[in-house]
Scaffold this active site. Structure first.
Site, PDB file in Angstrom:
ATOM      1  N   LYS A 291      52.274  33.895  35.573  1.00  0.00           N
ATOM      2  CA  LYS A 291      51.279  34.064  34.819  1.00  0.00           C
ATOM      3  C   LYS A 291      50.532  35.264  35.312  1.00  0.00           C
ATOM      4  O   LYS A 291      49.956  35.653  36.253  1.00  0.00           O
ATOM      5  CB  LYS A 291      50.056  32.616  35.321  1.00  0.00           C
ATOM      6  CG  LYS A 291      48.884  32.560  34.231  1.00  0.00           C
ATOM      7  CD  LYS A 291      47.561  32.113  35.049  1.00  0.00           C
ATOM      8  CE  LYS A 291      46.535  33.020  34.887  1.00  0.00           C
ATOM      9  NZ  LYS A 291      46.359  34.189  34.067  1.00  0.00           N
TER      10      LYS A 291
ATOM     11  N   GLY B 117      45.160  39.172  43.807  1.00  0.00           N
ATOM     12  CA  GLY B 117      43.831  39.022  42.915  1.00  0.00           C
ATOM     13  C   GLY B 117      42.807  39.144  44.029  1.00  0.00           C
ATOM     14  O   GLY B 117      42.794  39.602  45.058  1.00  0.00           O
TER      15      GLY B 117
ATOM     16  N   THR C 140      38.789  34.435  44.653  1.00  0.00           N
ATOM     17  CA  THR C 140      39.584  33.615  43.867  1.00  0.00           C
ATOM     18  C   THR C 140      40.859  33.117  44.899  1.00  0.00           C
ATOM     19  O   THR C 140      41.161  31.815  44.876  1.00  0.00           O
ATOM     20  CB  THR C 140      40.436  34.575  42.845  1.00  0.00           C
ATOM     21  OG1 THR C 140      39.596  35.356  42.132  1.00  0.00           O
ATOM     22  CG2 THR C 140      40.967  33.575  41.826  1.00  0.00           C
ATOM     23  N   GLY C 141      41.156  34.076  45.827  1.00  0.00           N
ATOM     24  CA  GLY C 141      42.304  33.794  46.699  1.00  0.00           C
ATOM     25  C   GLY C 141      41.942  32.551  47.643  1.00  0.00           C
ATOM     26  O   GLY C 141      42.482  31.883  48.067  1.00  0.00           O
TER      27      GLY C 141
ATOM     28  N   GLU D 245      47.569  38.289  48.415  1.00  0.00           N
ATOM     29  CA  GLU D 245      47.260  39.740  48.588  1.00  0.00           C
ATOM     30  C   GLU D 245      46.016  40.094  47.600  1.00  0.00           C
ATOM     31  O   GLU D 245      45.809  39.753  46.445  1.00  0.00           O
ATOM     32  CB  GLU D 245      48.507  40.452  47.632  1.00  0.00           C
ATOM     33  CG  GLU D 245      49.810  40.157  48.181  1.00  0.00           C
ATOM     34  CD  GLU D 245      50.190  41.196  49.197  1.00  0.00           C
ATOM     35  OE1 GLU D 245      49.124  42.092  49.633  1.00  0.00           O
ATOM     36  OE2 GLU D 245      50.991  40.808  50.376  1.00  0.00           O
TER      37      GLU D 245
ATOM     38  N   CYS E  36      44.019  48.001  44.616  1.00  0.00           N
ATOM     39  CA  CYS E  36      43.599  47.444  45.990  1.00  0.00           C
ATOM     40  C   CYS E  36      43.829  48.232  47.002  1.00  0.00           C
ATOM     41  O   CYS E  36      42.847  48.215  48.048  1.00  0.00           O
ATOM     42  CB  CYS E  36      44.231  46.145  46.147  1.00  0.00           C
ATOM     43  SG  CYS E  36      46.123  46.437  46.222  1.00  0.00           S
TER      44      CYS E  36
ATOM     45  N   GLU F 222      34.064  45.667  47.759  1.00  0.00           N
ATOM     46  CA  GLU F 222      35.242  46.169  47.049  1.00  0.00           C
ATOM     47  C   GLU F 222      34.626  46.451  45.427  1.00  0.00           C
ATOM     48  O   GLU F 222      34.003  45.678  44.751  1.00  0.00           O
ATOM     49  CB  GLU F 222      36.410  45.283  46.764  1.00  0.00           C
ATOM     50  CG  GLU F 222      37.640  46.055  45.915  1.00  0.00           C
ATOM     51  CD  GLU F 222      38.800  45.125  45.614  1.00  0.00           C
ATOM     52  OE1 GLU F 222      38.632  44.082  45.332  1.00  0.00           O
ATOM     53  OE2 GLU F 222      39.779  45.588  46.073  1.00  0.00           O
TER      54      GLU F 222
HETATM   55  P1  NAD Z   1      41.262  37.807  39.757  1.00  0.00           P
HETATM   56  O1  NAD Z   1      41.172  37.234  40.988  1.00  0.00           O
HETATM   57  O2  NAD Z   1      40.176  37.879  38.768  1.00  0.00           O
HETATM   58  O3  NAD Z   1      42.736  37.381  38.834  1.00  0.00           O
HETATM   59  C1  NAD Z   1      43.887  37.352  39.285  1.00  0.00           C
HETATM   60  C2  NAD Z   1      44.765  36.387  38.604  1.00  0.00           C
HETATM   61  O4  NAD Z   1      44.135  35.076  38.811  1.00  0.00           O
HETATM   62  C3  NAD Z   1      44.428  36.503  37.127  1.00  0.00           C
HETATM   63  O5  NAD Z   1      45.810  36.277  36.754  1.00  0.00           O
HETATM   64  C4  NAD Z   1      43.430  35.330  36.884  1.00  0.00           C
HETATM   65  O6  NAD Z   1      43.684  34.738  35.488  1.00  0.00           O
HETATM   66  C5  NAD Z   1      43.841  34.266  37.892  1.00  0.00           C
HETATM   67  N1  NAD Z   1      43.029  33.382  38.219  1.00  0.00           N
HETATM   68  C6  NAD Z   1      41.466  33.582  38.032  1.00  0.00           C
HETATM   69  N2  NAD Z   1      40.807  32.525  38.641  1.00  0.00           N
HETATM   70  C7  NAD Z   1      41.750  31.524  38.799  1.00  0.00           C
HETATM   71  C8  NAD Z   1      41.888  30.206  39.509  1.00  0.00           C
HETATM   72  N3  NAD Z   1      40.622  29.603  39.844  1.00  0.00           N
HETATM   73  N4  NAD Z   1      43.009  29.768  39.794  1.00  0.00           N
HETATM   74  C9  NAD Z   1      43.983  30.220  39.584  1.00  0.00           C
HETATM   75  N5  NAD Z   1      44.210  31.589  38.922  1.00  0.00           N
HETATM   76  C10 NAD Z   1      43.204  32.307  38.584  1.00  0.00           C
HETATM   77  O7  NAD Z   1      41.684  39.325  40.088  1.00  0.00           O
HETATM   78  P2  NAD Z   1      41.920  40.554  39.106  1.00  0.00           P
HETATM   79  O8  NAD Z   1      40.381  41.153  38.558  1.00  0.00           O
HETATM   80  O9  NAD Z   1      42.839  40.205  38.075  1.00  0.00           O
HETATM   81  O10 NAD Z   1      42.490  41.675  39.973  1.00  0.00           O
HETATM   82  C11 NAD Z   1      41.658  42.643  40.834  1.00  0.00           C
HETATM   83  C12 NAD Z   1      41.572  42.178  42.160  1.00  0.00           C
HETATM   84  O11 NAD Z   1      42.911  41.913  42.563  1.00  0.00           O
HETATM   85  C13 NAD Z   1      41.034  43.100  43.158  1.00  0.00           C
HETATM   86  O12 NAD Z   1      40.161  42.477  43.992  1.00  0.00           O
HETATM   87  C14 NAD Z   1      42.182  43.717  43.836  1.00  0.00           C
HETATM   88  O13 NAD Z   1      41.866  44.070  45.105  1.00  0.00           O
HETATM   89  C15 NAD Z   1      43.147  42.636  44.030  1.00  0.00           C
HETATM   90  N6  NAD Z   1      44.514  43.188  44.139  1.00  0.00           N
HETATM   91  C16 NAD Z   1      45.068  43.147  45.155  1.00  0.00           C
HETATM   92  C17 NAD Z   1      46.408  43.617  45.471  1.00  0.00           C
HETATM   93  C18 NAD Z   1      46.934  43.580  46.784  1.00  0.00           C
HETATM   94  O14 NAD Z   1      48.208  43.839  46.858  1.00  0.00           O
HETATM   95  N7  NAD Z   1      46.416  43.326  48.039  1.00  0.00           N
HETATM   96  C19 NAD Z   1      47.080  44.269  44.304  1.00  0.00           C
HETATM   97  C20 NAD Z   1      46.283  44.211  43.184  1.00  0.00           C
HETATM   98  C21 NAD Z   1      44.952  44.030  42.972  1.00  0.00           C
END
Ligand code: NAD
Length: 504
Positions: free
Chosen positions: A183, A236, A240-241, A258, A292, A393
């Site tokens: 997804k 993400g 959220t994580g 991640e 990130c 961040e």
């Molecule tokens: P996000 O957490 O908003 O969304 C990430 C994914 O999670 C999306 O597909 C979203 O639809 C899904 N999601 C959102 N809420 C959810 C829920 N309650 N249950 C399940 N899935 C859900 O993050 P974003 O804005 O898409 O990405 C940016 C973030 O990602 C930044 O914090 C960045 O640091 C992080 N990131 C980390 C890495 C890494 O490798 N450490 C790499 C890239 C991005």
């Protein structure tokens, strides 16, 4: 192959090898973040029933060893290699799709496709090398430790580097024989859809990789809660994580995360100023700071504060911000209106705190910018490390500069955040560089570099930057269970241990 794509792109669901719309016909649109009057993608918005059908397909494929997927590593190797070849062959078109959805300059989108292909090549080589370990015990019994696929994986990815983020989960999971449901973030449905189509074109049997798009709170959440999923692999935001980890704990799913970063670039007085300044600018502005691992804090020793900062400002002034499609562009827009708003709010908090604005600090305006989410590259100096600007961040082109006096203070400042994803250490004294690298608590520490991510290495965070490691040899571990097979080597009917229970 030409880089032409006709808009809007269509992204459908892929369930059990079949392309389909959402069962209720709903769709959502993705605008071009550099020109919001243009619709880049129209994507199917999966219903809960669609998500469950995708999970069922992956479950059935895994449990039935469909097309020998789980047992035939030669098949898996062929699919991964062929996918890499297709990615390379279609680089111009795929880079265009990524550039349009993300707002990533083409000069960055093209190597992004190559990096995704590199991930598939790397893990193709692992398919035939999933060796375990064996040990004979003193009594002649044999313990064999084997690596098995963890099962059905729910993969939830962000929008910032859509192909590599997906590749580094999909490729190792497939290499070991998992099946999965992918997804993407709703800003980048077509990028991930294109990758899943290529996997099928490369000979992937139906049902092994299923693709669904839609809101995280519905579609993503089902991947976390559905008991037919064995493992959730998430990239993400940290918030959220944390929610995902809590929910997945209900049935003890395996989880890897991640998450975010607040990455320091530590420059000592004995650095080569030009080399350090260029590395910092690369690490900070790539993908407009929406990464990130972006450099987001400069910790600089007082003696070189003025010279290093003025060179960084010069390089920042020279950046060409604008249309991502142009070969001339160095930095594109923010991904969305809400991300633009977030970045501007952080800038306001820096101004309200009285930090010294050195450059930028505003939304860009003018004919090239008015239809997109463009924020000027921004640097704040004299930032207090305990402030929002230095701790949180931002995910945009905003740098917080803080000076330090000595090595101990540099290490303390670097570690004084909740994140621990990356750090860069710059010193002309190799012994000091290594000393500092050892003491900074981050998953990756670059010495004399920033934001380089070879597939052969690893990626992952300390502290609130995540759990688990992607890429390299450890990227496999996130997708395997270790099984012990114990074989009696004594042949005895009455073994010494039995005496604890059985009397002769
Ligand atoms: P996000 O957490 O908003 O969304 C990430 C994914 O999670 C999306 O597909 C979203 O639809 C899904 N999601 C959102 N809420 C959810 C829920 N309650 N249950 C399940 N899935 C859900 O993050 P974003 O804005 O898409 O990405 C940016 C973030 O990602 C930044 O914090 C960045 O640091 C992080 N990131 C980390 C890495 C890494 O490798 N450490 C790499 C890239 C991005």
């Amino acid at each position: 192959m030409s880089a032409e794509v006709s808009l809007p792109l269509q992204a459908r669901l892929i369930i059990n090898g079949e392309e389909t719309g959402a069962s209720n016909g709903r769709q959502f649109a993705r605008e071009n973040p550099a020109n919001t009057s243009e619709t880049v993608t129209v994507a199917a918005e999966a219903t809960l029933d669609d998500v469950r059908a995708a999970i069922d397909a992956a479950r059935e494929a895994f449990d039935s060893n469909k097309a020998n997927w789980v047992s035939d590593y030669k098949l898996r190797e062929r699919v991964l290699y062929t996918t890499a070849q297709l990615l390379r062959a279609q680089t111009p078109r795929l880079a265009k799709v990524v550039s349009l959805e993300v707002g990533m300059p083409m000069r960055q989108a093209i190597p992004h496709i190559g990096a995704a292909a590199g991930v598939f090549e790397f893990y193709a080589g692992y398919c035939s090398k999933l060796y375990g370990e064996s040990l004979f015990l003193p009594n002649g019994s044999l313990i064999t430790l084997i690596k098995e696929p963890v099962g059905v994986v729910g993969m939830i990815t962000p929008w910032n580097f859509p192909l590599t983020q997906t590749a580094r989960k999909v490729a190792p999971a497939l290499a070991v024989g998992c099946t999965l449901v992918a997804k993407p973030a709703s800003y980048t449905p077509a990028s991930t859809y294109e990758l899943v189509k290529l996997l099928h074109e490369a000979g992937l049997p139906p049902g092994i990789v299923n693709y669904i798009s839609g809101p995280g709170s519905v579609v993503g959440n089902e991947l976390v809660e559905n008991p037919k999923i064995d493992k959730v692999s998430f990239t993400g935001e940290t918030t959220t994580g944390k929610q995902i980890l809590q929910k997945a704990s209900q049935d003890l799913k395996r989880v890897s995360l991640e998450l975010g970063g607040k990455n320091p670039f530590i420059a000592f007085a004995d650095v080569d100023i030009e080399a350090a300044a260029r590395s910092l600018v690369f690490g900070m502005y790539r993908n407009a700071g929406q990464a990130c691992g972006s450099t987001s804090r400069l910790l600089v020793q007082k003696e070189i504060h003025d010279t290093l900062l003025s060179r960084v400002v010069e390089l920042t002034q020279a950046l060409r911000v604008g249309n991502p499609a142009s070969e001339e562009t160095d930095m594109g827009p923010m991904i969305s209106q809400s991300q633009e708003k977030t970045v501007l709010e952080y800038i306001k908090s820096g101004l309200d705190s009285g930090f010294k604005l050195v450059i930028g600090g505003h939304k860009l305006s003018g004919p090239e910018y008015d239809n997109g989410y463009f924020v000027a590259p921004t640097i704040f100096d004299e930032v207090d490390n305990s402030s929002k600007l230095a701790q949180e961040e931002i995910f945009g082109p905003v740098l917080a500069v803080t000076s330090f006096t000595d090595e101990a203070e540099a290490i303390r400042l670097a570690n004084d955040v909740t994140y621990g994803l990356t750090a860069a250490v710059w010193s002309g004294d190799p012994a000091r560089a290594l000393r500092v690298a050892r003491q900074v608590r981050a998953g990756t520490v670059w010495v004399w570099d920033a934001y380089t991510q070879p597939v052969e290495g690893i990626w992952g965070g300390y502290k609130q930057s995540g759990m688990g490691r992607e890429l390299g040899p450890y990227g496999i571990d996130d997708f395997v269970e270790i099984k012990q097979i114990y074989t009696d080597g004594t042949g005895l009917t009455m073994k010494p241990a039995y005496r604890q229970v059985i009397r002769e």
